[in-house]
Scaffold this motif. Structure first.
Motif, PDB file in Angstrom:
ATOM      1  N   ALA A  36     -27.347  38.689  64.670  1.00 32.36           N
ATOM      2  CA  ALA A  36     -25.984  38.923  64.181  1.00 32.36           C
ATOM      3  C   ALA A  36     -25.300  37.610  63.826  1.00 32.36           C
ATOM      4  O   ALA A  36     -24.626  37.520  62.793  1.00 32.36           O
ATOM      5  CB  ALA A  36     -25.174  39.674  65.235  1.00 32.36           C
ATOM      6  N   GLN A  37     -25.477  36.600  64.642  1.00 32.49           N
ATOM      7  CA  GLN A  37     -24.854  35.301  64.365  1.00 32.49           C
ATOM      8  C   GLN A  37     -25.480  34.646  63.135  1.00 32.49           C
ATOM      9  O   GLN A  37     -24.774  34.052  62.319  1.00 32.49           O
ATOM     10  CB  GLN A  37     -24.973  34.375  65.585  1.00 32.49           C
ATOM     11  CG  GLN A  37     -24.164  34.826  66.775  1.00 32.49           C
ATOM     12  CD  GLN A  37     -22.686  34.970  66.458  1.00 32.49           C
ATOM     13  OE1 GLN A  37     -22.087  34.141  65.805  1.00 32.49           O
ATOM     14  NE2 GLN A  37     -22.095  36.069  66.908  1.00 32.49           N
ATOM     15  N   ALA A  39     -26.788  36.174  60.652  1.00 33.18           N
ATOM     16  CA  ALA A  39     -26.379  36.952  59.481  1.00 33.18           C
ATOM     17  C   ALA A  39     -25.012  36.495  58.978  1.00 33.18           C
ATOM     18  O   ALA A  39     -24.725  36.600  57.777  1.00 33.18           O
ATOM     19  CB  ALA A  39     -26.349  38.436  59.819  1.00 33.18           C
ATOM     20  N   LYS A  40     -24.179  35.965  59.869  1.00 24.12           N
ATOM     21  CA  LYS A  40     -22.854  35.493  59.473  1.00 24.12           C
ATOM     22  C   LYS A  40     -22.918  34.176  58.703  1.00 24.12           C
ATOM     23  O   LYS A  40     -21.999  33.849  57.966  1.00 24.12           O
ATOM     24  CB  LYS A  40     -21.965  35.306  60.701  1.00 24.12           C
ATOM     25  CG  LYS A  40     -21.578  36.602  61.362  1.00 24.12           C
ATOM     26  CD  LYS A  40     -20.714  36.331  62.569  1.00 24.12           C
ATOM     27  CE  LYS A  40     -20.373  37.611  63.297  1.00 24.12           C
ATOM     28  NZ  LYS A  40     -19.573  37.363  64.497  1.00 24.12           N
ATOM     29  N   LEU A  41     -23.992  33.427  58.899  1.00 28.08           N
ATOM     30  CA  LEU A  41     -24.127  32.143  58.213  1.00 28.08           C
ATOM     31  C   LEU A  41     -24.531  32.368  56.764  1.00 28.08           C
ATOM     32  O   LEU A  41     -25.140  33.368  56.412  1.00 28.08           O
ATOM     33  CB  LEU A  41     -25.180  31.275  58.914  1.00 28.08           C
ATOM     34  CG  LEU A  41     -24.879  30.906  60.356  1.00 28.08           C
ATOM     35  CD1 LEU A  41     -26.041  30.138  60.944  1.00 28.08           C
ATOM     36  CD2 LEU A  41     -23.605  30.086  60.455  1.00 28.08           C
ATOM     37  N   ASP A  42     -24.200  31.419  55.936  1.00 29.84           N
ATOM     38  CA  ASP A  42     -24.515  31.511  54.513  1.00 29.84           C
ATOM     39  C   ASP A  42     -25.890  30.883  54.290  1.00 29.84           C
ATOM     40  O   ASP A  42     -26.003  29.753  53.804  1.00 29.84           O
ATOM     41  CB  ASP A  42     -23.439  30.795  53.698  1.00 29.84           C
ATOM     42  CG  ASP A  42     -23.544  31.080  52.222  1.00 29.84           C
ATOM     43  OD1 ASP A  42     -24.210  32.054  51.849  1.00 29.84           O
ATOM     44  OD2 ASP A  42     -22.944  30.316  51.443  1.00 29.84           O
TER      45      ASP A  42
END
Length: 78
Positions: A36-37, A39-42
């Motif tokens: 999840a973390q 996935a938040k990164l570009d």
């Protein structure tokens, strides 16, 4: 020498023992949290990065060719 089957058996037993403990749930939850973390990164995949890198290299080469052609045409005008 240790028998490979013996090592496989020990590994299987440890995996089975850990699967029956809260460690398995903890690992599963940590993996989900990490996913999840991330996935938040570009971020992009390595494959996408390499494709874009190749496209940029081709564009830069084409730009060099066009600049040389332009310089040649400007020199002919003078």
């Amino acid at each position: 020498m240790l028998d490979p089957k013996f090592l496989e058996d020990i590994s299987r037993r440890i995996s089975t023992a850990l699967a029956a403990t809260p460690v398995a749930d903890l690992e599963k939850n940590l993996r989900a949290l990490l996913a999840a973390q991330l996935a938040k990164l570009d971020l992009v995949t390595r494959e996408d990065f390499e494709v874009q890198k190749a496209l940029l290299a081709r564009a830069q080469e084409r730009l060099k060719q066009l600049e040389a052609k332009l310089a040649e045409l400007e020199a002919q005008r003078k």
